[in-house]
Scaffold this active site. Sequence first.
Site, PDB file in Angstrom:
ATOM      1  N   GLY A 317       0.812  -1.204   0.000  1.00 37.91           N
ATOM      2  CA  GLY A 317       0.000   0.000   0.000  1.00 37.91           C
ATOM      3  C   GLY A 317       0.847   1.256   0.000  1.00 37.91           C
ATOM      4  N   LYS A 319       2.549   4.378   1.502  1.00 39.46           N
ATOM      5  CA  LYS A 319       3.101   4.640   2.830  1.00 39.46           C
ATOM      6  C   LYS A 319       2.373   5.807   3.490  1.00 39.46           C
ATOM      7  CE  LYS A 319       7.684   2.818   1.759  1.00 39.46           C
ATOM      8  NZ  LYS A 319       9.132   3.109   1.611  1.00 39.46           N
ATOM      9  N   GLY A 320       2.125   5.668   4.791  1.00 39.90           N
ATOM     10  CA  GLY A 320       1.419   6.699   5.533  1.00 39.90           C
ATOM     11  C   GLY A 320       2.315   7.867   5.889  1.00 39.90           C
ATOM     12  N   ASP A 371     -10.685  -2.502  15.467  1.00 38.17           N
ATOM     13  CA  ASP A 371     -10.155  -2.483  16.829  1.00 38.17           C
ATOM     14  C   ASP A 371      -8.646  -2.705  16.768  1.00 38.17           C
ATOM     15  OD1 ASP A 371     -10.123  -2.339  19.587  1.00 38.17           O
ATOM     16  OD2 ASP A 371     -10.893  -4.364  19.907  1.00 38.17           O
TER      17      ASP A 371
END
Length: 575
Positions: A317, A319-320, A371
């Site tokens: 994905g 990268k944040g 969660d």
Amino acid sequence: MIRQFSQRIAEETLKHFVDYRVLFKEITDMAQERFEQAKWHEIQQAAVERIDLYEKQSQAAAAEIIVLIGSCVYDESLWSEAKARYIDLLYKRDDFELAETFYNSIYCKVFTHHQLTNEHMFIRSSMAGREVVSGDNIYHTYSMKQGLIALIRQLLNDYSFNVPWENKNKDIGNIARYFQKNMPINVVVDEAVTVEVVSSVFYRNKGAYIVGRIHFSNLELPFILPVLNNNGRVYIDTVISDQDQVSVIFSFTRAYFMVDVNVPSEFIRFLHSLIPMKSIAELYTSIGFYKQGKAEFYRDFVDHIDRSADQFIIAPGIKGMVMTVFTLQSYPIVFKIIKDKFSSSKQITRNMVHERYQLVKRHDRVGRMADTQEFTNLVFPRKRFSQALLQELQRVAQSSLLIDDETVTIKHLWIERRMTPLNIYLDEALSRSDGAAVFHALNEYGKAIKQLAAANIFAGDMLFKNFGVTRHARVVFYDYDEIMYLTDCNFRKIPAAMYPEQEMSAEPWYSVAANDVFPEEFTILIACNALVRKIFYELHSDLLDVKFWKDMQQQVRSGQVVDIFPYRQAQRFPR
């Protein structure tokens, strides 16, 4: 002196644990009354109170022990002896596994999550393999010998509430028709068929859930009867018997159930036999024992590391900007670490990230937020880290790492169920021209945003990369660094430009305050592909309208608790 102090540590720990169990049960035992009286806001408040209870009680216990023992409390050898004394106190308890975990929490608070060894705490349970058999009636058994209608009638009679059924005969007919239509013919005609139903009702939000299974031939089929309250009269809303849908009701994206549990390990053992697709860790967490769920997860994770060989890698994905994420392909979890530095576009601090993850833990997740479990000083074998991952972690999160020749210790992280990032899911669906998958994902995406809004949550950064697709094809939000309460937002229309040059400017021509949100700007989320844009506008163009958001704010402020069912609307019985 060591023996005297160790005994006091053991006794004080157990005393506070017993207090915790009593208070946990008091909150839980009121669930039926709150449901019957439709006290929806009290249900939400009780859920938060019960989550906070563990930390409150364990923190009080640690503080008291430090005062009682004084500076000797930091002597590691004292805790080896204290553990032995504590085990002596647990032999006659049937909730020993919860008591061990409570001890671990106190030890970690005293030693600030250092010196974490099985010598001093319960990395492994001292009574692993012990099966408590209490003799309690965990479940009721019904036989098909009496006929399907009589069986259902008896079941509903046994699970009566202190408010009347709205129309019991109608419920019986709905359930019978469902079984006749959706079950193998043998289920409804074979007199050897038995039905086992958990004695305790599961309560969550505005629903009560009767959970059971059907035995026939060599098969077992789980089922759930959701019960709703209509102005003081209850009714069966549907029957859920598909294993995947049963799993969704016990999902990691939902609030924890309130259910009367006498002997936790015995109850979980039976529940796991009903819902084997859920791990022991997930089931403990689902009924509110989330710290025990964390302990069970950790033990399972360590065992998996021992029997696997693949390497930890950077999670797929984009990268944040705030978190760096890695995973192990053979294990369905991601590990999330706060970066040392954030992108300049992120007006956020480490403390704010912590607060927002705690908000998600305490809030109703309505099936649309994952969660998490929080870990401190989690140790990994260094040889299992790919070189690319180790270099990436050292580059963006060096302050969170302790590395030696054998281990990588991460000072703080969260774990979360691994999902397919929505942007990747959509790209793959588009590449194989799977229009149905694109339609479903975008519909789920819009519904996720709307259902979060109904629960007073504004996701903030709503890029596709911040949402994941579960194995059940549900879209779930999992990036919490910009999350905020919907009622704290100021939704605005973009003011008209006074002249063309303003529209061409890289900077906005209008003032923007901290909590200002401009829904028109969401168009950039779906500008990437013509089909994506077309489907989104068909399904959820109202998300681009300020009116939708202001109406939703008004709904939340009015105190309305919206029905958000853990099953599809089409599955509900006709009303």
